[in-house]
Design an enzyme around this catalytic site. Structure first.
Site, PDB file in Angstrom:
ATOM      1  N   CYS A  21       0.820  -1.216   0.000  1.00 18.43           N
ATOM      2  CA  CYS A  21       0.000   0.000   0.000  1.00 18.43           C
ATOM      3  C   CYS A  21       0.855   1.268   0.000  1.00 18.43           C
ATOM      4  O   CYS A  21       1.040   1.918   1.038  1.00 18.43           O
ATOM      5  CB  CYS A  21      -0.992   0.060   1.146  1.00 18.43           C
ATOM      6  SG  CYS A  21      -2.206   1.354   0.837  1.00 18.43           S
TER       7      CYS A  21
ATOM      8  N   ASP B 297       1.601  -9.841  -2.282  1.00 18.48           N
ATOM      9  CA  ASP B 297       2.767  -8.969  -2.076  1.00 18.48           C
ATOM     10  C   ASP B 297       4.108  -9.647  -2.326  1.00 18.48           C
ATOM     11  O   ASP B 297       5.119  -8.961  -2.499  1.00 18.48           O
ATOM     12  CB  ASP B 297       2.768  -8.433  -0.635  1.00 18.48           C
ATOM     13  CG  ASP B 297       1.573  -7.555  -0.332  1.00 18.48           C
ATOM     14  OD1 ASP B 297       0.852  -7.183  -1.268  1.00 18.48           O
ATOM     15  OD2 ASP B 297       1.361  -7.245   0.857  1.00 18.48           O
TER      16      ASP B 297
ATOM     17  N   LYS C 244       1.286  -3.194  -4.564  1.00 17.90           N
ATOM     18  CA  LYS C 244       1.061  -4.326  -3.650  1.00 17.90           C
ATOM     19  C   LYS C 244      -0.074  -3.984  -2.690  1.00 17.90           C
ATOM     20  O   LYS C 244       0.128  -3.295  -1.686  1.00 17.90           O
ATOM     21  CB  LYS C 244       2.353  -4.641  -2.890  1.00 17.90           C
ATOM     22  CG  LYS C 244       3.464  -5.166  -3.807  1.00 17.90           C
ATOM     23  CD  LYS C 244       4.674  -5.604  -3.034  1.00 17.90           C
ATOM     24  CE  LYS C 244       5.823  -6.015  -3.940  1.00 17.90           C
ATOM     25  NZ  LYS C 244       5.561  -7.182  -4.793  1.00 17.90           N
ATOM     26  N   THR C 245      -1.273  -4.457  -3.024  1.00 15.84           N
ATOM     27  CA  THR C 245      -2.473  -4.116  -2.255  1.00 15.84           C
ATOM     28  C   THR C 245      -3.424  -5.311  -2.179  1.00 15.84           C
ATOM     29  O   THR C 245      -3.339  -6.240  -2.983  1.00 15.84           O
ATOM     30  CB  THR C 245      -3.256  -2.974  -2.946  1.00 15.84           C
ATOM     31  OG1 THR C 245      -3.487  -3.364  -4.312  1.00 15.84           O
ATOM     32  CG2 THR C 245      -2.520  -1.663  -2.927  1.00 15.84           C
ATOM     33  N   ALA C 246      -4.351  -5.237  -1.214  1.00 14.97           N
ATOM     34  CA  ALA C 246      -5.405  -6.254  -1.125  1.00 14.97           C
ATOM     35  C   ALA C 246      -6.312  -6.154  -2.360  1.00 14.97           C
ATOM     36  O   ALA C 246      -6.887  -7.159  -2.799  1.00 14.97           O
ATOM     37  CB  ALA C 246      -6.213  -6.057   0.149  1.00 14.97           C
ATOM     38  N   ALA C 247      -6.424  -4.932  -2.895  1.00 13.16           N
ATOM     39  CA  ALA C 247      -7.238  -4.750  -4.099  1.00 13.16           C
ATOM     40  C   ALA C 247      -6.646  -5.549  -5.258  1.00 13.16           C
ATOM     41  O   ALA C 247      -7.377  -6.173  -6.045  1.00 13.16           O
ATOM     42  CB  ALA C 247      -7.297  -3.268  -4.456  1.00 13.16           C
TER      43      ALA C 247
ATOM     44  N   CYS D 144      -6.061   2.262  -4.659  1.00 13.58           N
ATOM     45  CA  CYS D 144      -5.501   2.855  -3.450  1.00 13.58           C
ATOM     46  C   CYS D 144      -6.440   3.960  -2.976  1.00 13.58           C
ATOM     47  O   CYS D 144      -6.403   5.068  -3.510  1.00 13.58           O
ATOM     48  CB  CYS D 144      -4.104   3.415  -3.770  1.00 13.58           C
ATOM     49  SG  CYS D 144      -3.218   3.935  -2.309  1.00 13.58           S
TER      50      CYS D 144
HETATM   51  P1  FAD Z   1      -0.720 -10.888   3.735  1.00 13.51           P
HETATM   52  O1  FAD Z   1      -2.184 -10.584   3.764  1.00 13.51           O
HETATM   53  O2  FAD Z   1       0.182  -9.999   4.510  1.00 13.51           O
HETATM   54  O3  FAD Z   1      -0.551 -12.398   4.209  1.00 13.51           O
HETATM   55  C1  FAD Z   1       0.691 -13.071   4.230  1.00 13.51           C
HETATM   56  C2  FAD Z   1       0.548 -14.299   5.111  1.00 13.51           C
HETATM   57  O4  FAD Z   1       1.703 -15.108   4.950  1.00 13.51           O
HETATM   58  C3  FAD Z   1       0.444 -13.960   6.595  1.00 13.51           C
HETATM   59  O5  FAD Z   1      -0.685 -14.571   7.182  1.00 13.51           O
HETATM   60  C4  FAD Z   1       1.748 -14.499   7.172  1.00 13.51           C
HETATM   61  O6  FAD Z   1       1.611 -14.989   8.508  1.00 13.51           O
HETATM   62  C5  FAD Z   1       2.063 -15.643   6.197  1.00 13.51           C
HETATM   63  N1  FAD Z   1       3.461 -16.027   6.176  1.00 13.51           N
HETATM   64  C6  FAD Z   1       4.545 -15.214   6.229  1.00 13.51           C
HETATM   65  N2  FAD Z   1       5.672 -15.935   6.242  1.00 13.51           N
HETATM   66  C7  FAD Z   1       5.298 -17.239   6.170  1.00 13.51           C
HETATM   67  C8  FAD Z   1       6.020 -18.466   6.155  1.00 13.51           C
HETATM   68  N3  FAD Z   1       7.350 -18.478   6.250  1.00 13.51           N
HETATM   69  N4  FAD Z   1       5.312 -19.616   6.085  1.00 13.51           N
HETATM   70  C9  FAD Z   1       3.962 -19.606   6.010  1.00 13.51           C
HETATM   71  N5  FAD Z   1       3.240 -18.474   6.020  1.00 13.51           N
HETATM   72  C10 FAD Z   1       3.898 -17.304   6.111  1.00 13.51           C
HETATM   73  N6  FAD Z   1      -4.410  -2.761   0.515  1.00 13.51           N
HETATM   74  C11 FAD Z   1      -5.460  -2.235  -0.171  1.00 13.51           C
HETATM   75  O7  FAD Z   1      -5.936  -2.831  -1.120  1.00 13.51           O
HETATM   76  N7  FAD Z   1      -6.010  -1.032   0.181  1.00 13.51           N
HETATM   77  C12 FAD Z   1      -5.571  -0.336   1.260  1.00 13.51           C
HETATM   78  O8  FAD Z   1      -6.105   0.725   1.571  1.00 13.51           O
HETATM   79  C13 FAD Z   1      -4.475  -0.879   2.007  1.00 13.51           C
HETATM   80  N8  FAD Z   1      -4.015  -0.216   3.086  1.00 13.51           N
HETATM   81  C14 FAD Z   1      -3.027  -0.790   3.856  1.00 13.51           C
HETATM   82  C15 FAD Z   1      -2.625  -0.125   5.006  1.00 13.51           C
HETATM   83  C16 FAD Z   1      -1.681  -0.688   5.836  1.00 13.51           C
HETATM   84  C17 FAD Z   1      -1.245   0.059   7.076  1.00 13.51           C
HETATM   85  C18 FAD Z   1      -1.125  -1.962   5.524  1.00 13.51           C
HETATM   86  C19 FAD Z   1      -0.115  -2.606   6.447  1.00 13.51           C
HETATM   87  C20 FAD Z   1      -1.516  -2.620   4.367  1.00 13.51           C
HETATM   88  C21 FAD Z   1      -2.470  -2.039   3.517  1.00 13.51           C
HETATM   89  N9  FAD Z   1      -2.876  -2.668   2.324  1.00 13.51           N
HETATM   90  C22 FAD Z   1      -3.917  -2.126   1.596  1.00 13.51           C
HETATM   91  C23 FAD Z   1      -2.112  -3.800   1.777  1.00 13.51           C
HETATM   92  C24 FAD Z   1      -2.756  -5.167   1.959  1.00 13.51           C
HETATM   93  O9  FAD Z   1      -3.086  -5.405   3.312  1.00 13.51           O
HETATM   94  C25 FAD Z   1      -1.784  -6.229   1.450  1.00 13.51           C
HETATM   95  O10 FAD Z   1      -1.367  -5.872   0.148  1.00 13.51           O
HETATM   96  C26 FAD Z   1      -2.444  -7.611   1.394  1.00 13.51           C
HETATM   97  O11 FAD Z   1      -2.771  -8.029   2.702  1.00 13.51           O
HETATM   98  C27 FAD Z   1      -1.514  -8.593   0.696  1.00 13.51           C
HETATM   99  O12 FAD Z   1      -1.991  -9.906   0.805  1.00 13.51           O
HETATM  100  P2  FAD Z   1      -0.958 -11.119   0.888  1.00 13.51           P
HETATM  101  O13 FAD Z   1      -1.777 -12.354   0.973  1.00 13.51           O
HETATM  102  O14 FAD Z   1       0.046 -11.002  -0.183  1.00 13.51           O
HETATM  103  O15 FAD Z   1      -0.161 -10.885   2.254  1.00 13.51           O
END
Ligand code: FAD
Length: 420
Positions: A168, A302, A310-313, A345
């Site tokens: 984000c 991400d 890199k976003t949840a979107a 975003c």
């Molecule tokens: P994550 O959701 O972070 O999940 C990764 C998972 O992998 C975690 O559960 C972790 O425990 C696990 N993991 C890590 N290492 C290991 C390992 N070695 N073995 C097994 N599992 C592991 N996005 C938006 O779209 N809009 C927004 O407004 C926005 N605002 C944000 C604001 C903040 C302050 C933050 C911190 C993030 C924001 N985001 C936003 C970004 C969004 O949250 C992330 O881009 C999204 O969660 C990415 O998903 P992911 O599955 O890649 O990672």
């Protein structure tokens, strides 16, 4: 094979990471085939809705509503394996867990998120959560941000951004605007500065110009080329590396409040694995999200090499692509899909308005709605505060698809009225 697992040691699909990407893909796959055996490996007891942490920091959302038990988030029929993956063995179709156990797979999805390098800034860990030093990038600290804003009696408020990429990219400045809005409404005199090593307010120039205008409206100062390297909490001093005419020096700035976004990188266990590209990310094709060298591996979210924001979107839009392409590869039947880099975003320009920045690969502006996206609007605030959390918990991580309405639209170069 050494194993201490009470669960099976091989699955058709293993997913590393049970965050936004991992759980949503698991749920989507089970919707596509109820008999498919899928396991999600994650060491965390909790699943977080991180996008709302900005709102928590601005006093606009309940932190308790951003966290659920990981087990409760697992889709029916998906095996949750609590554990940390430490290594990949693609030549044996296996992942290795802390403790040495191995889990085999036919197909692997890597969804382990991004690594937060808190120790990349000297002195930061010692002072986080005290001395008015905070960060919305941690569940336990986002409420402290709101405390810092409320107890700020005037002076200098610094908001820092690390080098890209981060998750984000808008979050470092979103909290600045929420704080600035609070100070304005409460007539608190503040010298507000956005400290970034980058050369502009945002990676997409179309939105960057509009955000400069938001900064002006708050009389906040963008400070480019400034990288936070050290924090001394007790003396309330932040140290920034600046580069002038190719020469680096460190300058100190006193603060009364400091919001820090930590440097971020590809998770170490990925960076050091055969799955990584030169920069450490899971090397996938940016359209199919399939690994470029291992045909039975996909990546989402991400941790991948895709050049989207890199976003949840982005995860929401990648989830059906990964699931569909994996199922087509697994069964040898069905259509494939591509991802266009779409991310969004929602920039909280005040407590009540949002500028909804949506864009695809190469910064192509692709709003879901026909209005000029540079104008902050109340309806987008409702979207951010109420609709998107609902969409996340009830649609995205349940593996349901939400109709995509984003498309390329052209707008005049001149800025519209920007009233944050
Ligand atoms: P994550 O959701 O972070 O999940 C990764 C998972 O992998 C975690 O559960 C972790 O425990 C696990 N993991 C890590 N290492 C290991 C390992 N070695 N073995 C097994 N599992 C592991 N996005 C938006 O779209 N809009 C927004 O407004 C926005 N605002 C944000 C604001 C903040 C302050 C933050 C911190 C993030 C924001 N985001 C936003 C970004 C969004 O949250 C992330 O881009 C999204 O969660 C990415 O998903 P992911 O599955 O890649 O990672």
């Amino acid at each position: 094979m050494a194993t201490n697992l009470s669960v099976r040691t091989s699955y058709s699909v293993v997913i590393v990471g049970g965050g936004a990407g991992g759980v949503s893909v698991a749920a989507r796959l089970k919707r596509m085939s109820n008999i498919l055996d899928v396991a999600v490996v994650d060491p965390s007891e909790f699943h977080y809705y991180q996008p709302a942490w900005t709102l928590v920091g601005g006093g606009q959302f309940d932190i308790a509503k951003t966290r659920r038990s990981m087990r409760d988030c697992m889709p029916a029929g998906v095996e949750f394996v609590p554990g940390r993956v430490t290594a990949f063995e693609p030549e044996h179709n296996a992942v290795v867990l802390e403790g040495g156990a191995r889990i085999g797979y036919k197909f692997l999805v890597v969804a382990a998120g991004i690594q937060l390098d808190w120790d990349g800034i000297e002195g930061l860990i010692d002072t986080l959560g005290k001395n008015d030093v905070t960060s919305n990038y941690r569940f336990d600290l986002a409420p402290y941000t709101w405390q810092c804003i409320q107890q700020f009696k005037g002076g200098t408020a610094l908001f820092t951004q690390p080098p890209m990429p981060i998750k984000c990219a808008g979050a470092p400045q979103k909290i600045l605007y929420l704080a600035a809005d609070y100070f304005r409404k409460n007539r608190i005199a503040a010298d507000i500065r956005f400290m970034t090593p980058g050369p502009s307010m945002f990676g997409v120039p179309f939105y960057a110009k509009a955000l400069e205008s938001v900064m002006r409206a708050y009389q906040a100062k963008p400070c480019f080329g400034q990288k936070l390297v050290r924090v001394d909490g007790p003396s309330k001093t932040a140290y920034f590396e600046v580069t002038t005419d190719g020469i680096k020096s460190v300058q100190d700035t006193k603060f009364d409040m400091l919001h820090v976004v930590p440097p971020q990188s590809a998770p170490r266990f990925i960076r050091e694995s055969p799955l990584a590209d030169a920069a450490g990310w899971v090397e996938v094709d940016k359209a199919t999200l399939r690994h470029t060298r291992f045909a039975n591996i996909f990546g989402i979210g991400d941790c991948t090499s895709t050049p989207n924001s890199k976003t949840a979107a982005a995860v929401k839009n990648q989830m059906p692509v990964v699931a569909k392409n994996l199922m087509a590869a697994l069964t040898g039947r069905g259509e494939t899909m591509t991802y266009d880099g779409c991310a969004s975003c929602p920039l909280t320009t005040s407590a009540g308005k949002v500028m909804l920045a949506e864009f695809c690969y190469d910064g192509v502006v692709t709003p879901s709605f026909p209005m000029d996206p540079r104008s902050p609007r109340k309806i987008y605030w409702w979207l951010k505060q109420s609709f998107l959390p609902y969409l996340y918990w009830n649609i995205v991580i349940k593996g349901k698809r939400w109709p995509l309405t984003h498309k390329r639209r052209d707008f005049p170069e001149a800025l519209p009225t920007i009233n944050p």
